[in-house]
Design a protein around this motif. Sequence first.
Motif, short mmCIF file in Angstrom:
data_model
loop_
_atom_site.label_atom_id
_atom_site.label_comp_id
_atom_site.label_asym_id
_atom_site.label_seq_id
_atom_site.Cartn_x
_atom_site.Cartn_y
_atom_site.Cartn_z
N ALA A 62 32.17 192.61 53.20
CA ALA A 62 32.82 193.61 52.92
C ALA A 62 33.08 194.77 54.48
N ALA A 63 32.48 194.17 56.01
CA ALA A 63 32.28 194.68 56.90
C ALA A 63 33.68 193.52 57.66
N LEU A 80 31.76 201.77 61.74
CA LEU A 80 30.99 201.68 60.31
C LEU A 80 31.14 200.08 60.89
N ARG A 81 31.95 199.54 60.67
CA ARG A 81 31.34 197.97 61.02
C ARG A 81 30.63 197.16 61.46
N ALA A 125 23.19 190.93 52.64
CA ALA A 125 23.82 190.39 53.75
C ALA A 125 24.94 189.74 53.40
N PHE A 126 24.87 188.64 52.74
CA PHE A 126 26.45 188.04 52.70
C PHE A 126 27.72 188.88 52.21
N ALA A 127 27.20 189.85 51.31
CA ALA A 127 28.39 191.19 50.44
C ALA A 127 28.82 192.25 51.89
N LEU A 177 23.03 196.29 60.05
CA LEU A 177 21.67 196.68 58.55
C LEU A 177 22.22 194.81 58.32
N ILE A 178 23.04 194.10 58.79
CA ILE A 178 22.91 192.77 58.34
C ILE A 178 22.02 192.25 58.83
#
Length: 87
Positions: A40-41, A49-50, A34-36, A56-57
Amino acid sequence: MPSTLQPTETEGFTLIRNVRKTLDSIAANNEDAAFALMRAAESTRDEVLRQHMLRLIHRLNQDAVDLRMLRDEVFNPTSKRALSAHI
């Protein structure tokens, strides 16, 4: 003669400890992912996409919380559902 299908008390405690560690590890992996994904977001310019990444996070973090709650509920010695009561 003890049943070969029933673990000994020591094996039962080892099983419980291993399952707890596995649940903790999966929860930590979800949080790391989630952090990764959050990093990316933050760097994407694609708003669709964000938003998908943010959902998903949230799901990864909620799954981590649920795994830890399950670990605590199932393996709490005072819980009626405790695995150790069945061993």
